[in-house]
Design a protein around this motif. Structure first.
Motif, PDB file in Angstrom:
ATOM      1  N   THR A   5       0.833  -1.202   0.000  1.00 31.04           N
ATOM      2  CA  THR A   5       0.000   0.000   0.000  1.00 31.04           C
ATOM      3  C   THR A   5       0.865   1.249   0.000  1.00 31.04           C
ATOM      4  O   THR A   5       1.722   1.422   0.862  1.00 31.04           O
ATOM      5  N   LEU A   6       0.620   2.112  -0.982  1.00 30.60           N
ATOM      6  CA  LEU A   6       1.327   3.376  -1.137  1.00 30.60           C
ATOM      7  C   LEU A   6       0.303   4.510  -1.122  1.00 30.60           C
ATOM      8  O   LEU A   6      -0.876   4.289  -1.405  1.00 30.60           O
ATOM      9  N   ALA A   7       0.759   5.734  -0.844  1.00 25.70           N
ATOM     10  CA  ALA A   7      -0.170   6.864  -0.877  1.00 25.70           C
ATOM     11  C   ALA A   7       0.558   8.162  -1.175  1.00 25.70           C
ATOM     12  O   ALA A   7       1.707   8.366  -0.780  1.00 25.70           O
ATOM     13  N   ALA A   8      -0.152   9.056  -1.864  1.00 29.77           N
ATOM     14  CA  ALA A   8       0.262  10.444  -2.014  1.00 29.77           C
ATOM     15  C   ALA A   8      -0.504  11.265  -0.988  1.00 29.77           C
ATOM     16  O   ALA A   8      -1.733  11.179  -0.912  1.00 29.77           O
ATOM     17  N   LEU A  28      -1.437  13.470   8.768  1.00 29.42           N
ATOM     18  CA  LEU A  28      -1.478  12.674   7.544  1.00 29.42           C
ATOM     19  C   LEU A  28      -0.768  11.336   7.718  1.00 29.42           C
ATOM     20  O   LEU A  28      -1.213  10.313   7.175  1.00 29.42           O
ATOM     21  N   ILE A  29       0.317  11.328   8.465  1.00 28.95           N
ATOM     22  CA  ILE A  29       1.004  10.060   8.750  1.00 28.95           C
ATOM     23  C   ILE A  29       0.086   9.137   9.542  1.00 28.95           C
ATOM     24  O   ILE A  29       0.007   7.930   9.276  1.00 28.95           O
ATOM     25  N   ALA A  30      -0.637   9.706  10.526  1.00 28.33           N
ATOM     26  CA  ALA A  30      -1.572   8.895  11.319  1.00 28.33           C
ATOM     27  C   ALA A  30      -2.681   8.326  10.437  1.00 28.33           C
ATOM     28  O   ALA A  30      -3.056   7.146  10.567  1.00 28.33           O
ATOM     29  N   ALA A  31      -3.220   9.152   9.541  1.00 27.86           N
ATOM     30  CA  ALA A  31      -4.279   8.672   8.644  1.00 27.86           C
ATOM     31  C   ALA A  31      -3.745   7.604   7.699  1.00 27.86           C
ATOM     32  O   ALA A  31      -4.436   6.611   7.410  1.00 27.86           O
ATOM     33  N   ALA A  32      -2.519   7.793   7.220  1.00 29.56           N
ATOM     34  CA  ALA A  32      -1.914   6.797   6.343  1.00 29.56           C
ATOM     35  C   ALA A  32      -1.667   5.488   7.078  1.00 29.56           C
ATOM     36  O   ALA A  32      -1.897   4.401   6.533  1.00 29.56           O
ATOM     37  N   ALA A  33      -1.193   5.591   8.308  1.00 35.73           N
ATOM     38  CA  ALA A  33      -0.964   4.383   9.106  1.00 35.73           C
ATOM     39  C   ALA A  33      -2.263   3.617   9.304  1.00 35.73           C
ATOM     40  O   ALA A  33      -2.296   2.377   9.233  1.00 35.73           O
ATOM     41  N   ASP A  34      -3.345   4.347   9.541  1.00 31.84           N
ATOM     42  CA  ASP A  34      -4.657   3.716   9.717  1.00 31.84           C
ATOM     43  C   ASP A  34      -5.098   2.970   8.463  1.00 31.84           C
ATOM     44  O   ASP A  34      -5.831   1.984   8.540  1.00 31.84           O
ATOM     45  N   PRO A 228      -7.075  18.823   1.299  1.00 30.00           N
ATOM     46  CA  PRO A 228      -6.261  17.723   1.825  1.00 30.00           C
ATOM     47  C   PRO A 228      -6.908  16.363   1.616  1.00 30.00           C
ATOM     48  O   PRO A 228      -8.112  16.192   1.821  1.00 30.00           O
ATOM     49  N   CYS A 229      -6.097  15.392   1.219  1.00 30.76           N
ATOM     50  CA  CYS A 229      -6.599  14.037   1.046  1.00 30.76           C
ATOM     51  C   CYS A 229      -5.431  13.078   0.908  1.00 30.76           C
ATOM     52  O   CYS A 229      -4.279  13.484   0.776  1.00 30.76           O
ATOM     53  N   LEU A 230      -5.734  11.804   0.962  1.00 24.87           N
ATOM     54  CA  LEU A 230      -4.803  10.739   0.643  1.00 24.87           C
ATOM     55  C   LEU A 230      -5.260  10.045  -0.637  1.00 24.87           C
ATOM     56  O   LEU A 230      -6.434   9.671  -0.765  1.00 24.87           O
ATOM     57  N   VAL A 231      -4.333   9.904  -1.582  1.00 23.91           N
ATOM     58  CA  VAL A 231      -4.574   9.096  -2.773  1.00 23.91           C
ATOM     59  C   VAL A 231      -3.838   7.780  -2.546  1.00 23.91           C
ATOM     60  O   VAL A 231      -2.613   7.733  -2.549  1.00 23.91           O
ATOM     61  N   ILE A 232      -4.603   6.731  -2.319  1.00 24.29           N
ATOM     62  CA  ILE A 232      -4.058   5.447  -1.873  1.00 24.29           C
ATOM     63  C   ILE A 232      -4.133   4.432  -3.010  1.00 24.29           C
ATOM     64  O   ILE A 232      -5.139   4.344  -3.722  1.00 24.29           O
ATOM     65  N   VAL A 233      -3.052   3.672  -3.178  1.00 22.88           N
ATOM     66  CA  VAL A 233      -3.060   2.567  -4.138  1.00 22.88           C
ATOM     67  C   VAL A 233      -2.558   1.305  -3.443  1.00 22.88           C
ATOM     68  O   VAL A 233      -1.620   1.348  -2.647  1.00 22.88           O
ATOM     69  N   ARG A 234      -3.219   0.210  -3.759  1.00 20.49           N
ATOM     70  CA  ARG A 234      -2.874  -1.078  -3.162  1.00 20.49           C
ATOM     71  C   ARG A 234      -2.597  -2.079  -4.283  1.00 20.49           C
ATOM     72  O   ARG A 234      -3.370  -2.182  -5.236  1.00 20.49           O
ATOM     73  N   ARG A 235      -1.501  -2.811  -4.129  1.00 22.91           N
ATOM     74  CA  ARG A 235      -1.165  -3.847  -5.104  1.00 22.91           C
ATOM     75  C   ARG A 235      -1.272  -5.203  -4.435  1.00 22.91           C
ATOM     76  O   ARG A 235      -0.638  -5.478  -3.424  1.00 22.91           O
ATOM     77  N   HIS A 236      -2.113  -6.041  -5.034  1.00 19.37           N
ATOM     78  CA  HIS A 236      -2.257  -7.411  -4.543  1.00 19.37           C
ATOM     79  C   HIS A 236      -2.229  -8.350  -5.733  1.00 19.37           C
ATOM     80  O   HIS A 236      -2.967  -8.163  -6.705  1.00 19.37           O
ATOM     81  N   ALA A 237      -1.341  -9.336  -5.661  1.00 17.30           N
ATOM     82  CA  ALA A 237      -1.183 -10.320  -6.737  1.00 17.30           C
ATOM     83  C   ALA A 237      -0.947  -9.631  -8.078  1.00 17.30           C
ATOM     84  O   ALA A 237      -1.470 -10.050  -9.124  1.00 17.30           O
ATOM     85  N   GLY A 238      -0.173  -8.531  -8.046  1.00 16.67           N
ATOM     86  CA  GLY A 238       0.192  -7.836  -9.267  1.00 16.67           C
ATOM     87  C   GLY A 238      -0.838  -6.875  -9.810  1.00 16.67           C
ATOM     88  O   GLY A 238      -0.613  -6.245 -10.848  1.00 16.67           O
ATOM     89  N   VAL A 239      -1.964  -6.730  -9.126  1.00 10.21           N
ATOM     90  CA  VAL A 239      -3.049  -5.860  -9.589  1.00 10.21           C
ATOM     91  C   VAL A 239      -3.181  -4.665  -8.650  1.00 10.21           C
ATOM     92  O   VAL A 239      -3.243  -4.829  -7.425  1.00 10.21           O
ATOM     93  N   TRP A 240      -3.228  -3.447  -9.235  1.00 10.57           N
ATOM     94  CA  TRP A 240      -3.363  -2.225  -8.449  1.00 10.57           C
ATOM     95  C   TRP A 240      -4.828  -1.835  -8.308  1.00 10.57           C
ATOM     96  O   TRP A 240      -5.614  -1.960  -9.258  1.00 10.57           O
ATOM     97  N   GLN A 241      -5.185  -1.346  -7.133  1.00  3.56           N
ATOM     98  CA  GLN A 241      -6.510  -0.767  -6.890  1.00  3.56           C
ATOM     99  C   GLN A 241      -6.327   0.582  -6.219  1.00  3.56           C
ATOM    100  O   GLN A 241      -5.389   0.781  -5.434  1.00  3.56           O
ATOM    101  N   GLY A 242      -7.221   1.532  -6.509  1.00  2.00           N
ATOM    102  CA  GLY A 242      -7.105   2.883  -5.988  1.00  2.00           C
ATOM    103  C   GLY A 242      -8.199   3.231  -4.998  1.00  2.00           C
ATOM    104  O   GLY A 242      -9.288   2.656  -5.033  1.00  2.00           O
ATOM    105  N   GLU A 243      -7.891   4.193  -4.145  1.00  2.00           N
ATOM    106  CA  GLU A 243      -8.835   4.639  -3.113  1.00  2.00           C
ATOM    107  C   GLU A 243      -8.514   6.092  -2.782  1.00  2.00           C
ATOM    108  O   GLU A 243      -7.352   6.506  -2.751  1.00  2.00           O
ATOM    109  N   LEU A 244      -9.545   6.888  -2.504  1.00  2.00           N
ATOM    110  CA  LEU A 244      -9.388   8.263  -2.052  1.00  2.00           C
ATOM    111  C   LEU A 244      -9.917   8.407  -0.636  1.00  2.00           C
ATOM    112  O   LEU A 244     -10.979   7.855  -0.311  1.00  2.00           O
ATOM    113  N   ARG A 245      -9.182   9.155   0.188  1.00  2.00           N
ATOM    114  CA  ARG A 245      -9.655   9.470   1.535  1.00  2.00           C
ATOM    115  C   ARG A 245      -9.555  10.982   1.732  1.00  2.00           C
ATOM    116  O   ARG A 245      -8.449  11.528   1.809  1.00  2.00           O
TER     117      ARG A 245
END
Length: 249
Positions: A5-8, A28-34, A228-245
């Motif tokens: 999991t990565l985030a901007a 933002l670090i706390a939100a990312a950790a969550d 302010p927001c987090l742009v989150i991307v998750r890679r599982h089994a080689g596939v990326w998925q995106g999420e906004l917070r």
């Protein structure tokens, strides 16, 4: 295979107010950790705002006491954060990024390619080594670095499979800059994560719209605008998925 999991962090900086900006970064670090983020990318000069006239009085280095809360927060959360600050380098004032590791250590990266209006007060830096998060090797670009194809080419030649762009982008520059980043991704088969400021800084009306481009150049997820927001991307089994917070200002 565990999820990566990565985030901007699309942050809002107050000009020259290091204390306030540190609090914002901690939030933002706390939100990312969550959210389980392992690598968190902030915009260019995020800790001070993009304020060239103030930069000489706001320089930081890895041992600076101001960074201790951020370094400890990263250590406790087990994530690496890339934050922006002016650096007093061996040849003069440089635009820097401080890489705060999950192990509590700090490394310094400096901007290599400057905009014409940045010198003076800044001088070019020397970049830095790739950073690794599990099996991902990431190269850092600080704003104008990413405008030069040679910079992205060198990152890929060093083995990077992820390009991290810390940016200050306004409304007139966003179409061209985002197209360049998408082009780097497609041309070099290298995913791109970009963090932009979420509010005006240094006279630039930053548009936000932090984003992630997959290796085919397609934008997987992007902030719809500023704030302010987090742009989150998750890679599982080689596939990326995106999420906004979205986050509170």
């Amino acid at each position: 295979m565990p999820t990566l999991t990565l985030a901007a962090a699309q942050s809002v900086s107050i000009a020259g107010d290091l204390a306030a900006n540190l609090r914002t970064h901690l939030d933002l670090i706390a939100a990312a950790a969550d959210a389980g983020v392992e690598l968190l990318l902030f915009p260019e000069l995020s800790l001070t705002g993009y304020e060239p006239t103030l930069a000489a009085a706001l320089t930081l280095d890895g041992a600076d006491a101001h960074l201790r809360p951020l370094r400890e927060a990263c250590r406790v959360a087990g994530l690496t954060a890339v934050v922006g600050a002016p650096i007093q380098g061996p040849t003069g004032l440089q635009i820097g990024a401080l890489i705060l590791g999950a192990d509590g250590r700090c490394r310094v990266h400096t901007k290599q390619y400057l905009h014409p209006g940045e010198t003076p007060p800044f001088v070019p830096g020397n970049g830095g080594d790739l950073l690794e998060v599990r099996d991902v090797k990431a190269a850092l670009a600080i704003c104008a670095d990413s405008n030069h194809p040679a910079h992205a080419d060198a990152a890929r030649a060093q083995g990077a499979d992820l390009y991290l762009a810390s940016a200050v982008i306004g409304p007139t520059g966003y179409p061209a800059d985002s197209a360049l980043l998408a082009g780097h991704a497609r041309r070099l088969n290298m995913a791109v994560l970009m963090a932009n400021h979420g509010a005006p800084t240094g006279g630039y009306a930053c548009v936000g719209r932090s984003a992630f481009w997959q290796t085919d150049g397609q934008c997987l997820v992007a902030a719809p605008g500023d704030g302010p927001c987090l742009v989150i991307v998750r890679r599982h089994a080689g596939v990326w998925q995106g999420e906004l917070r979205a986050l509170r200002s």
